[in-house]
Design a protein around this motif. Structure first.
Motif, short mmCIF file in Angstrom:
data_model
loop_
_atom_site.label_atom_id
_atom_site.label_comp_id
_atom_site.label_asym_id
_atom_site.label_seq_id
_atom_site.Cartn_x
_atom_site.Cartn_y
_atom_site.Cartn_z
N HIS A 128 12.86 -7.85 27.38
CA HIS A 128 14.04 -8.69 27.54
C HIS A 128 14.09 -9.74 26.43
CE1 HIS A 128 15.02 -7.20 31.59
NE2 HIS A 128 13.73 -7.18 31.80
N PRO A 129 15.28 -10.20 26.06
CA PRO A 129 15.37 -11.30 25.09
C PRO A 129 15.01 -12.62 25.75
CG PRO A 129 17.56 -10.70 25.87
CD PRO A 129 16.61 -9.69 26.46
N PRO A 130 14.77 -13.66 24.98
CA PRO A 130 14.48 -14.97 25.57
C PRO A 130 15.70 -15.52 26.29
CG PRO A 130 14.81 -15.19 23.23
CD PRO A 130 14.78 -13.72 23.51
N VAL A 131 15.47 -16.52 27.12
CA VAL A 131 16.53 -17.20 27.87
C VAL A 131 16.62 -18.63 27.35
CG1 VAL A 131 17.24 -17.98 30.16
CG2 VAL A 131 16.16 -15.75 29.90
N LEU A 132 17.84 -19.09 27.11
CA LEU A 132 18.07 -20.45 26.64
C LEU A 132 18.67 -21.26 27.78
CD1 LEU A 132 19.73 -19.58 23.19
CD2 LEU A 132 17.29 -19.85 23.72
N LEU A 133 17.90 -22.22 28.29
CA LEU A 133 18.31 -23.04 29.43
C LEU A 133 18.73 -24.42 28.91
CD1 LEU A 133 15.32 -22.16 31.78
CD2 LEU A 133 17.65 -21.22 31.88
N VAL A 134 19.95 -24.81 29.23
CA VAL A 134 20.48 -26.10 28.81
C VAL A 134 20.69 -26.95 30.06
CG1 VAL A 134 22.29 -27.32 27.56
CG2 VAL A 134 21.70 -24.96 26.92
N CYS A 135 19.98 -28.06 30.17
CA CYS A 135 20.15 -28.92 31.34
C CYS A 135 21.53 -29.56 31.29
CB CYS A 135 19.06 -29.98 31.40
SG CYS A 135 19.19 -31.02 32.87
N ALA A 136 22.33 -29.32 32.34
CA ALA A 136 23.68 -29.88 32.45
C ALA A 136 23.91 -30.38 33.88
CB ALA A 136 24.71 -28.84 32.07
N HIS A 137 22.88 -30.93 34.49
CA HIS A 137 22.88 -31.28 35.90
C HIS A 137 23.40 -32.71 36.09
CE1 HIS A 137 20.43 -30.90 39.91
NE2 HIS A 137 21.70 -31.14 40.11
N GLY A 138 24.71 -32.86 36.03
CA GLY A 138 25.31 -34.17 36.10
C GLY A 138 25.10 -34.90 37.40
N ARG A 149 26.51 -30.39 28.38
CA ARG A 149 27.59 -29.39 28.39
C ARG A 149 28.12 -29.08 27.00
NH1 ARG A 149 30.02 -31.73 33.98
NH2 ARG A 149 28.50 -30.68 35.34
N PRO A 150 28.30 -30.06 26.10
CA PRO A 150 28.69 -29.68 24.74
C PRO A 150 27.66 -28.80 24.04
CG PRO A 150 29.12 -32.01 25.11
CD PRO A 150 28.31 -31.53 26.28
N VAL A 151 26.39 -29.02 24.33
CA VAL A 151 25.35 -28.16 23.75
C VAL A 151 25.43 -26.77 24.35
CG1 VAL A 151 22.84 -27.78 23.68
CG2 VAL A 151 23.81 -30.01 23.07
N ALA A 152 25.64 -26.69 25.66
CA ALA A 152 25.78 -25.38 26.31
C ALA A 152 26.97 -24.62 25.72
CB ALA A 152 25.94 -25.54 27.81
N ARG A 153 28.05 -25.33 25.46
CA ARG A 153 29.21 -24.68 24.86
C ARG A 153 28.90 -24.16 23.47
NH1 ARG A 153 32.53 -28.46 25.54
NH2 ARG A 153 32.32 -29.49 23.52
N ALA A 154 28.28 -24.99 22.64
CA ALA A 154 27.96 -24.59 21.27
C ALA A 154 27.02 -23.40 21.24
CB ALA A 154 27.36 -25.77 20.52
N LEU A 155 25.99 -23.43 22.07
CA LEU A 155 25.04 -22.32 22.09
C LEU A 155 25.66 -21.06 22.69
CD1 LEU A 155 21.73 -24.14 23.16
CD2 LEU A 155 22.44 -23.44 20.86
N SER A 156 26.52 -21.23 23.71
CA SER A 156 27.15 -20.07 24.33
C SER A 156 28.10 -19.36 23.37
CB SER A 156 27.91 -20.50 25.58
OG SER A 156 27.04 -20.96 26.58
N GLU A 157 28.73 -20.12 22.51
CA GLU A 157 29.61 -19.50 21.52
C GLU A 157 28.82 -18.63 20.55
OE1 GLU A 157 31.61 -22.83 19.82
OE2 GLU A 157 33.05 -23.02 21.46
N ARG A 158 27.57 -18.99 20.31
CA ARG A 158 26.73 -18.25 19.37
C ARG A 158 25.93 -17.14 20.05
NH1 ARG A 158 24.48 -19.68 14.40
NH2 ARG A 158 23.56 -17.81 13.48
N TRP A 159 25.36 -17.45 21.23
CA TRP A 159 24.51 -16.49 21.95
C TRP A 159 24.95 -16.40 23.42
CZ3 TRP A 159 22.15 -20.44 18.91
CH2 TRP A 159 21.62 -20.00 17.70
N PRO A 160 26.12 -15.83 23.68
CA PRO A 160 26.68 -15.88 25.04
C PRO A 160 25.82 -15.20 26.09
CG PRO A 160 27.90 -14.34 23.65
CD PRO A 160 27.01 -15.11 22.74
N ASP A 161 25.04 -14.21 25.72
CA ASP A 161 24.24 -13.49 26.71
C ASP A 161 22.90 -14.16 26.99
OD1 ASP A 161 26.19 -11.53 26.93
OD2 ASP A 161 25.32 -10.31 25.32
#
Length: 302
Positions: A128-138, A149-161
């Motif tokens: 399996h590929p690695p998993v990228l976890l972005v803390c967004a627990h407001g 959340r802006p970091v999650a958006r930026a990373l999701s645009e590049r590596w959505p899976d």
């Protein structure tokens, strides 16, 4: 209006940046993560606060404690609707080889989460590929959402899976926090641009010291020593350097960090531990407290 109100709301990550809080040596220890996809609202205490069937919940917690695993709620960035693909769960396990050992499943009912218990007792699958976890627990800390959340958006645009928003991972004041699992590498103090650069380099086998909080299989003083070596010699892969010796005398540590072939150099790193001045460390915690800082005082060829 009180002076505090006049000054505006307090954000712990802003305050940490102003103070210049050291980031190296702040990753929580651990090598197993349990992920539970949950698309509804996340309570402040994450998985523990959800109304899952008590028996299943207790079994998952017992197995997680036995494996020293961290249980995290996750969701894809921007997807809040309850409809869509069946929610997933995962057990991610670090084994020191970089094999990304993982076990994935799905759940339609609370009873399906019992599969996590069996997965915690298994070695996991490779490939399996690695998993990228972005803390967004407001709900746990506002900074986690504001910066995460802006970091999650930026990373999701590049590596959505690969990218998931996740519940609290520790170190709210270092938001935005990103965990690469099951590699067990914590990054902090990120924004959209720096997160893409850091993760792009990480996936190419070049971990930089600048935003590195630490490796979760190491203790804080060891994490600080490895970060210092990377800052000294330049970026390197997750397993290019290893801690081979550690000794302690009071508040001082001597740590040998050895390069793995073909990286031959070894370094003796001295680290001093001390408590920072008392201050507010989280947005929601008004009480003042201090944090343990691990300061590298010297780094010499071994």
């Amino acid at each position: 209006m009180s002076p505090a109100d006049a000054a505006g709301p307090f954000f712990c990550s802003d305050a940490a940046r102003v103070r210049g809080d050291p980031i190296a040596g702040t990753a929580p220890y651990g090598g197993v993560w349990v992920l539970v996809e949950y698309r509804g609202g996340w309570p402040p205490n994450g998985f523990d606060g959800l109304d899952f069937e008590p028996g299943v919940k207790a079994r998952v917690y017992r197995a997680a404690r036995a494996a020293r695993a961290r249980v995290l709620l996750v969701r894809r960035h921007g997807r809040r609707a309850s409809s869509g693909p069946v929610p997933r769960w995962a057990v991610l396990r670090y084994d020191g080889s970089g094999a990304y050992r993982q076990q994935w499943g799905t759940w339609n009912s609370d009873a399906d989460l019992a599969g996590i218990v069996d997965a915690l007792g298994a070695p996991g699958e490779v490939g399996h590929p690695p998993v990228l976890l972005v803390c967004a627990h407001g709900q746990h800390d506002p900074c986690c959402a504001i910066r995460g959340r802006p970091v999650a958006r930026a990373l999701s645009e590049r590596w959505p899976d690969l990218v998931w928003e996740c519940a609290h991972v520790g170190g709210d004041r270092f938001a935005a926090n990103v965990v690469v699992a099951p590699d067990g590498v914590y990054y902090g103090g990120l924004d959209g641009r720096s997160s893409v650069a850091a993760i792009e380099a990480h996936l190419a086998g070049r971990i930089h010291a600048e935003h590195l909080r630490g490796y979760t299989d190491l203790f804080p003083a060891q994490q600080a020593a490895v970060a210092a070596v990377l800052g000294h010699v330049g970026p390197a892969g997750r397993h290019d350097y290893a801690v081979t010796e550690t000794s302690r005398d009071g508040d001082r540590w001597r740590i040998r960090v050895a390069g793995c072939p073909p990286r031959a150099p070894s370094f003796d790193v001295e680290v001093r531990a001390y408590r920072s001045p008392s201050t507010r460390l989280t947005c929601r915690g008004a009480a003042r407290s201090s944090a343990v800082v691990h300061e590298v005082t010297s780094i010499l060829p071994g």
